[in-house]
Design an enzyme around this catalytic site. Sequence first.
Site, PDB file in Angstrom:
ATOM      1  N   ASN A  32       0.828  -1.205   0.000  1.00  0.00           N
ATOM      2  CA  ASN A  32       0.000   0.000   0.000  1.00  0.00           C
ATOM      3  C   ASN A  32       0.864   1.258   0.000  1.00  0.00           C
ATOM      4  OD1 ASN A  32      -2.287  -1.594   0.140  1.00  0.00           O
ATOM      5  ND2 ASN A  32      -2.680  -1.220   2.299  1.00  0.00           N
ATOM      6  N   HIS A  86     -15.246  -3.517   0.370  1.00  0.00           N
ATOM      7  CA  HIS A  86     -15.210  -2.790  -0.899  1.00  0.00           C
ATOM      8  C   HIS A  86     -16.590  -2.359  -1.385  1.00  0.00           C
ATOM      9  CE1 HIS A  86     -14.137  -2.361  -5.313  1.00  0.00           C
ATOM     10  NE2 HIS A  86     -13.131  -1.737  -4.738  1.00  0.00           N
ATOM     11  N   HIS A 108     -15.431   3.880 -14.264  1.00  0.00           N
ATOM     12  CA  HIS A 108     -15.283   3.009 -13.097  1.00  0.00           C
ATOM     13  C   HIS A 108     -16.559   2.210 -12.837  1.00  0.00           C
ATOM     14  CE1 HIS A 108     -14.628   2.409  -8.593  1.00  0.00           C
ATOM     15  NE2 HIS A 108     -13.499   1.961  -9.108  1.00  0.00           N
TER      16      HIS A 108
END
Length: 721
Positions: A54, A596, A439
Amino acid sequence: MQTRLGEKDINLPQYYNNRELSWLDFNYRVLQESYDKNNPLLEKLNFISIFSSNLDEFFMVRVAGLKDQVKMGYDKPENKAQMTPQEQLDAIKIKNTDYVNTQYQRYNELIKELANYDIEMVKPEDLSDALIEKLEQEFKLSVLPTLTPLGIDAYHPFPKLNNKSLNIFVDIDTEDAINSAIVQIPSLIPRFLTLNEGTKQYVVMVEDVITYFINYLFTGYEVLNTFTFRITRNADLTIHEDGAEDLLIEIERFLKERKSGSAVRLELDCRTSEKENVEWLINQLEIEDNDIYYLDGPLDLTFLFGLVDHLSHKLKYLTYEKYTPQPPRSLGNKNIYQLSLERDIFFHHPYESFEPIVDFIRQAADDPNTIAIKQTLYRVSKDSPIINSLKEAAENGKQVTVLVELKARFDEENNVHWARMLEDAGCHVIYGMTHLKTHSKIALVVKRINNELTSFVHLGTGNYNDKTAKLYTDMGIITTNKDIAEDAINFFNYLSGYSTKPEYNKLIVAPYDIRDVFIDRIDKEIRSHLQHGNGKIMMKMNSLTDKTIIEKLFEASQAGVKIQLIIRGICCLKPGIPGISENIEVVSIVGRLLEHSRIYYFHNNSEAHIYLSSADVMTRNMIKRVEILFPVEDKSIGQRLVNYMNLQLSDNQKGRYQDAQGLYHYVENNSSPLNSQSYLMQEAIKYGEELKKQSVQPSGQPVHSRRGGSWMRKLKNTFKR
């Protein structure tokens, strides 16, 4: 002009968290999982690796962007915590140094624990003579042929070292002078070597092996000093879309350029004593003190991904118990196309299998009644079965239209490959939209049934990626609703560039409308609360950064609306501030699975409006991306979503609550332990077992914890719908 609500100035910086610092706090919550006593040892090491992975992206993109602003002389504060780019870089250095030091302290503790299982991380000099001989043979066979020393002198300028590359700096006495060289360690060779002796397995880092046998590279010269270093480069480069004749070619040019962007971070072993050489390296890389990190252990702890994979075969009991995604409760054993003609079908991955979504496209490709398939792809796996089905569909004569988003960061190369392959198979491929990233997660299948065209639409919160669907929690719905089908057709026409912005029946699409709909819904919730006194908003997302929406949430809180936010990552809003956000609570859940899904709930005096979306409440999602927010109109599905959010808000194992200072704290365990992810896994397993026993869909009673407790009783029947 400042915005005021009541008598409070909501623009004061103390009401907001800085975006970058909030992200670092999220990454620290990932690191905290390496301390959780309920996580197996190898999984703790995985979380340390995720922390490093990350952080690499954070430096390549976010830190790089701030450094570019400073270089250009831009010193305007950001619009929430009101920190200038330089102030942000200084604060990042302080906070991240503390977090990285904690990471390496934890790494060294866990490596010592590995020794209890006869796995030891060692230096070559710690090995017996017999093992050193074996190591030397392996070095000469598998490592030495891949290495090329890069001399540094008047005839050999400082080399272009690759992004995220691991390198060894070497000083050599050549008799005439002391010269320097750099040995770049190829990324394709193993990061560590293993040696067995009796019951023990020794793990040696490849950079230590190369350093130990460095004389093989400089025959006839004396090696005086060596040290290892790692470079991170700016990967936030601009894709020039306006003048590009072929976006595919422009992306390929961009990918080459990204490998050699300016350096934004230098990592060194804290035991490095070659100060003069380090200073020279700093000058060559044109970096500052803020960009340097001295680490107490191997550089780039993402190697732990490979180590865990290697050890998990032998030490399987030190990993999570394997979980197999179960049949979706909404689908059972029924045919996905037949059932969707009757009602909407809901999917909750990875508790429920992603395979029906793969089959949704696969069956369409094989069915002679299929006329057309249209789909957006943002990130897909490297051996995607969905890509294969789309190719097969085109080869079978179907009309196949695929938007492949070439600008999906760090997936550009993969997506360029798939775009070419789909085109070669006969698909009509759209590369994306100028200055916007698509997206959205949507697939449209058009079939001829009884001489009429029927449209089947899948809408989701996550990517069409069969690999990440096993690790990320996401949701989706398949529907034959005629309004949504018409919207889907118009949406794809819009993407193809042959339509102006459509008027949609039910879909809400960014960059035009999602923010406006959120504002409208919050305003209506405020009015409803003032009339009925029961206003409530629940939102689940990855990140919250959009100031316009944050201000509107502050306004709702001041009006008395109860607001519950489940935000895994960045949260620029500070909750619990008297007179500003006292009616807002924020919880972050970080656990085995990556949260998510995006859910948005507005109570509306018991006539709830519930939405799923591909979009977080981030400024970029509101104005720089093509996103879809879609309503959940099936009451039973809506109730599942409400129950799910209530479950997550009750998670006292993985939930961390943010306080009014922006700090996160674990929930106090005053009741029976509840891990929402584990609970849902148990529920799904029970349903899967019942489905095997009977042909009709079972009621899906919850699995009771062995520890029992009030929460398990309260949650009985919660997920039966």
